[in-house]
Design a protein around this motif. Structure first.
Motif, PDB file in Angstrom:
ATOM      1  N   LYS A   1      -1.763  22.198 -16.206  1.00 11.88           N
ATOM      2  CA  LYS A   1      -0.818  23.038 -15.447  1.00 11.88           C
ATOM      3  C   LYS A   1      -0.318  22.306 -14.207  1.00 11.88           C
ATOM      4  CE  LYS A   1      -2.941  27.407 -16.733  1.00 11.88           C
ATOM      5  NZ  LYS A   1      -3.729  28.545 -16.237  1.00 11.88           N
ATOM      6  N   GLN A   2      -1.213  21.621 -13.524  1.00 12.61           N
ATOM      7  CA  GLN A   2      -0.845  20.870 -12.317  1.00 12.61           C
ATOM      8  C   GLN A   2       0.145  19.754 -12.670  1.00 12.61           C
ATOM      9  OE1 GLN A   2      -1.303  21.557  -9.259  1.00 12.61           O
ATOM     10  NE2 GLN A   2      -1.378  19.695  -8.051  1.00 12.61           N
ATOM     11  N   GLN A   3      -0.110  19.052 -13.759  1.00 16.00           N
ATOM     12  CA  GLN A   3       0.796  17.989 -14.201  1.00 16.00           C
ATOM     13  C   GLN A   3       2.169  18.556 -14.542  1.00 16.00           C
ATOM     14  OE1 GLN A   3      -1.537  16.089 -17.423  1.00 16.00           O
ATOM     15  NE2 GLN A   3      -0.967  14.201 -16.392  1.00 16.00           N
ATOM     16  N   LYS A   4       2.202  19.667 -15.259  1.00 17.57           N
ATOM     17  CA  LYS A   4       3.480  20.276 -15.647  1.00 17.57           C
ATOM     18  C   LYS A   4       4.291  20.719 -14.435  1.00 17.57           C
ATOM     19  CE  LYS A   4       2.322  21.696 -20.314  1.00 17.57           C
ATOM     20  NZ  LYS A   4       2.127  22.829 -21.233  1.00 17.57           N
ATOM     21  N   ALA A   5       3.604  21.039 -13.339  1.00 14.98           N
ATOM     22  CA  ALA A   5       4.269  21.426 -12.096  1.00 14.98           C
ATOM     23  C   ALA A   5       4.596  20.206 -11.230  1.00 14.98           C
ATOM     24  CB  ALA A   5       3.393  22.407 -11.320  1.00 14.98           C
ATOM     25  N   PHE A   6       4.374  19.003 -11.786  1.00 16.72           N
ATOM     26  CA  PHE A   6       4.622  17.731 -11.096  1.00 16.72           C
ATOM     27  C   PHE A   6       3.738  17.552  -9.867  1.00 16.72           C
ATOM     28  CE2 PHE A   6       8.479  18.768 -13.425  1.00 16.72           C
ATOM     29  CZ  PHE A   6       8.589  17.642 -14.219  1.00 16.72           C
ATOM     30  N   GLY A   7       2.544  18.133  -9.907  1.00 19.75           N
ATOM     31  CA  GLY A   7       1.586  17.986  -8.818  1.00 19.75           C
ATOM     32  C   GLY A   7       0.618  16.848  -9.097  1.00 19.75           C
ATOM     33  N   ARG A   8       0.050  16.308  -8.039  1.00 21.67           N
ATOM     34  CA  ARG A   8      -0.926  15.224  -8.148  1.00 21.67           C
ATOM     35  C   ARG A   8      -2.311  15.798  -8.413  1.00 21.67           C
ATOM     36  NH1 ARG A   8       2.221  14.320  -3.968  1.00 21.67           N
ATOM     37  NH2 ARG A   8       3.407  12.388  -3.879  1.00 21.67           N
ATOM     38  N   CYS A   9      -3.039  15.172  -9.321  1.00 14.65           N
ATOM     39  CA  CYS A   9      -4.448  15.502  -9.506  1.00 14.65           C
ATOM     40  C   CYS A   9      -5.142  14.322 -10.176  1.00 14.65           C
ATOM     41  CB  CYS A   9      -4.652  16.798 -10.287  1.00 14.65           C
ATOM     42  SG  CYS A   9      -4.053  16.829 -11.968  1.00 14.65           S
ATOM     43  N   TYR A  10      -6.367  14.091  -9.747  1.00 15.13           N
ATOM     44  CA  TYR A  10      -7.140  12.944 -10.206  1.00 15.13           C
ATOM     45  C   TYR A  10      -8.600  13.332 -10.375  1.00 15.13           C
ATOM     46  CZ  TYR A  10      -3.131  10.450  -8.225  1.00 15.13           C
ATOM     47  OH  TYR A  10      -1.865  10.022  -7.923  1.00 15.13           O
ATOM     48  N   LEU A  11      -9.299  12.501 -11.127  1.00 11.97           N
ATOM     49  CA  LEU A  11     -10.751  12.596 -11.252  1.00 11.97           C
ATOM     50  C   LEU A  11     -11.344  11.467 -10.418  1.00 11.97           C
ATOM     51  CD1 LEU A  11     -13.308  13.753 -12.627  1.00 11.97           C
ATOM     52  CD2 LEU A  11     -12.864  12.171 -14.519  1.00 11.97           C
ATOM     53  N   TYR A  12     -12.232  11.815  -9.499  1.00  6.96           N
ATOM     54  CA  TYR A  12     -12.931  10.829  -8.671  1.00  6.96           C
ATOM     55  C   TYR A  12     -14.384  10.824  -9.120  1.00  6.96           C
ATOM     56  CZ  TYR A  12     -14.721   8.377  -4.573  1.00  6.96           C
ATOM     57  OH  TYR A  12     -15.332   7.466  -3.744  1.00  6.96           O
ATOM     58  N   VAL A  13     -14.840   9.683  -9.632  1.00  4.98           N
ATOM     59  CA  VAL A  13     -16.213   9.544 -10.115  1.00  4.98           C
ATOM     60  C   VAL A  13     -16.950   8.598  -9.179  1.00  4.98           C
ATOM     61  CG1 VAL A  13     -17.686   8.826 -12.033  1.00  4.98           C
ATOM     62  CG2 VAL A  13     -15.497   9.940 -12.501  1.00  4.98           C
ATOM     63  N   ALA A  14     -18.090   9.038  -8.679  1.00  3.25           N
ATOM     64  CA  ALA A  14     -18.885   8.229  -7.758  1.00  3.25           C
ATOM     65  C   ALA A  14     -20.317   8.131  -8.272  1.00  3.25           C
ATOM     66  CB  ALA A  14     -18.873   8.844  -6.363  1.00  3.25           C
ATOM     67  N   THR A  15     -20.768   6.896  -8.488  1.00  2.00           N
ATOM     68  CA  THR A  15     -22.153   6.646  -8.884  1.00  2.00           C
ATOM     69  C   THR A  15     -22.722   5.578  -7.948  1.00  2.00           C
ATOM     70  OG1 THR A  15     -21.799   4.776 -10.392  1.00  2.00           O
ATOM     71  CG2 THR A  15     -21.457   6.996 -11.299  1.00  2.00           C
ATOM     72  N   VAL A  16     -23.984   5.229  -8.131  1.00  2.00           N
ATOM     73  CA  VAL A  16     -24.579   4.165  -7.312  1.00  2.00           C
ATOM     74  C   VAL A  16     -24.021   2.791  -7.707  1.00  2.00           C
ATOM     75  CG1 VAL A  16     -26.692   5.412  -6.801  1.00  2.00           C
ATOM     76  CG2 VAL A  16     -26.591   3.956  -8.824  1.00  2.00           C
ATOM     77  N   ARG A  17     -23.452   2.685  -8.890  1.00  2.00           N
ATOM     78  CA  ARG A  17     -22.921   1.399  -9.356  1.00  2.00           C
ATOM     79  C   ARG A  17     -21.435   1.215  -9.130  1.00  2.00           C
ATOM     80  NH1 ARG A  17     -26.095   0.762 -14.980  1.00  2.00           N
ATOM     81  NH2 ARG A  17     -28.172   0.610 -14.076  1.00  2.00           N
ATOM     82  N   ALA A  18     -20.679   2.313  -9.065  1.00  2.00           N
ATOM     83  CA  ALA A  18     -19.236   2.203  -8.917  1.00  2.00           C
ATOM     84  C   ALA A  18     -18.638   3.539  -8.487  1.00  2.00           C
ATOM     85  CB  ALA A  18     -18.601   1.763 -10.237  1.00  2.00           C
ATOM     86  N   SER A  19     -17.480   3.442  -7.845  1.00  2.00           N
ATOM     87  CA  SER A  19     -16.658   4.609  -7.549  1.00  2.00           C
ATOM     88  C   SER A  19     -15.294   4.327  -8.161  1.00  2.00           C
ATOM     89  CB  SER A  19     -16.523   4.824  -6.041  1.00  2.00           C
ATOM     90  OG  SER A  19     -17.770   5.126  -5.474  1.00  2.00           O
ATOM     91  N   MET A  20     -14.667   5.357  -8.720  1.00  2.00           N
ATOM     92  CA  MET A  20     -13.392   5.119  -9.390  1.00  2.00           C
ATOM     93  C   MET A  20     -12.506   6.349  -9.345  1.00  2.00           C
ATOM     94  SD  MET A  20     -14.829   5.118 -13.293  1.00  2.00           S
ATOM     95  CE  MET A  20     -16.417   4.465 -12.824  1.00  2.00           C
ATOM     96  N   LEU A  21     -11.219   6.085  -9.430  1.00  2.00           N
ATOM     97  CA  LEU A  21     -10.208   7.129  -9.513  1.00  2.00           C
ATOM     98  C   LEU A  21      -9.593   7.041 -10.896  1.00  2.00           C
ATOM     99  CD1 LEU A  21      -8.706   9.260  -7.717  1.00  2.00           C
ATOM    100  CD2 LEU A  21      -6.918   7.519  -7.466  1.00  2.00           C
ATOM    101  N   LEU A  22      -9.572   8.173 -11.589  1.00  2.00           N
ATOM    102  CA  LEU A  22      -9.048   8.223 -12.949  1.00  2.00           C
ATOM    103  C   LEU A  22      -7.840   9.152 -12.995  1.00  2.00           C
ATOM    104  CD1 LEU A  22     -12.556   8.460 -14.529  1.00  2.00           C
ATOM    105  CD2 LEU A  22     -10.997   6.552 -14.829  1.00  2.00           C
ATOM    106  N   PRO A  23      -6.880   8.850 -13.868  1.00  2.00           N
ATOM    107  CA  PRO A  23      -5.659   9.654 -13.929  1.00  2.00           C
ATOM    108  C   PRO A  23      -5.886  11.029 -14.543  1.00  2.00           C
ATOM    109  CG  PRO A  23      -5.645   8.024 -15.681  1.00  2.00           C
ATOM    110  CD  PRO A  23      -6.874   7.743 -14.826  1.00  2.00           C
ATOM    111  N   ALA A  24      -4.964  11.924 -14.261  1.00  2.00           N
ATOM    112  CA  ALA A  24      -5.034  13.292 -14.788  1.00  2.00           C
ATOM    113  C   ALA A  24      -5.062  13.307 -16.305  1.00  2.00           C
ATOM    114  CB  ALA A  24      -3.855  14.107 -14.264  1.00  2.00           C
ATOM    115  N   SER A  25      -4.416  12.344 -16.939  1.00  2.00           N
ATOM    116  CA  SER A  25      -4.394  12.315 -18.404  1.00  2.00           C
ATOM    117  C   SER A  25      -5.810  12.229 -18.986  1.00  2.00           C
ATOM    118  CB  SER A  25      -3.555  11.141 -18.907  1.00  2.00           C
ATOM    119  OG  SER A  25      -4.080   9.914 -18.426  1.00  2.00           O
ATOM    120  N   MET A  26      -6.719  11.605 -18.258  1.00  2.00           N
ATOM    121  CA  MET A  26      -8.103  11.506 -18.739  1.00  2.00           C
ATOM    122  C   MET A  26      -8.848  12.826 -18.567  1.00  2.00           C
ATOM    123  SD  MET A  26      -9.223   7.628 -17.948  1.00  2.00           S
ATOM    124  CE  MET A  26     -10.688   7.830 -18.944  1.00  2.00           C
ATOM    125  N   ILE A  27      -8.407  13.633 -17.638  1.00  2.00           N
ATOM    126  CA  ILE A  27      -8.997  14.962 -17.470  1.00  2.00           C
ATOM    127  C   ILE A  27      -8.515  15.865 -18.606  1.00  2.00           C
ATOM    128  CG2 ILE A  27      -9.214  16.968 -15.954  1.00  2.00           C
ATOM    129  CD1 ILE A  27      -8.455  14.952 -13.641  1.00  2.00           C
TER     130      ILE A  27
END
Length: 147
Positions: free
Chosen positions: A80-106
């Motif tokens: 829904k957020q993507q269809k409304a042209f809004g920004r949204c991301y997945l932020y994954v944080a572990t002891v080995r890495a932190s990363m930002l993933l695109p909404a398409s992966m959500i």
């Protein structure tokens, strides 16, 4: 939000915010699937879903298993957020890495939930390996959140 997610949020907030920016954790029992964090950075607003899973012992084991996976309700909210042209991301944080993933992966949550740390890292928009994230890496993440 779990204790690990709270710690990841605090680190993220300290790393990317400048005076005048806003970032808030959202505790919302009304809108199922709504993301954890709303931000407004340099006039750009967006949403983050934070996951802070423990890293499995075997490198090919799924990272977002054991109660840390993306839910169908979160995938629907992201769509829904993507269809409304809004920004949204997945932020994954572990002891080995932190990363930002695109909404398409959500949105493709079932496939994403089956991925290992290595597979998620390879698909990330932003990646910091280890626990020590440099000021330059935080600055890059900040820019990414405003695209």
């Amino acid at each position: 939000m779990s204790t690990r997610e709270s710690a990841a949020f605090t680190r993220l907030k300290r790393g990317i915010l400048f005076p005048g920016d806003r970032v808030e954790r959202v505790e919302n029992g009304i809108s199922e699937g709504m993301f954890d964090v709303n931000y407004c950075i340099a006039g750009r607003e967006g949403w983050l879903e934070i996951k802070a899973p423990l890293v499995p012992k075997r490198p090919d084991t799924q990272l977002l298993g054991g109660g840390h996976g993306i839910l169908l309700s979160q995938a629907n909210w992201a769509l829904k957020q993507q269809k409304a042209f809004g920004r949204c991301y997945l932020y994954v944080a572990t002891v080995r890495a932190s990363m930002l993933l695109p909404a398409s992966m959500i949105v493709d949550y079932e496939a994403t939930n089956r991925m290992s740390l290595r597979e998620l890292s390879a698909r990330s928009l932003w990646l910091a390996v280890g626990r020590n994230i440099t000021p330059d890496q935080w600055a890059r993440l900040r820019r990414m959140l405003c695209v």
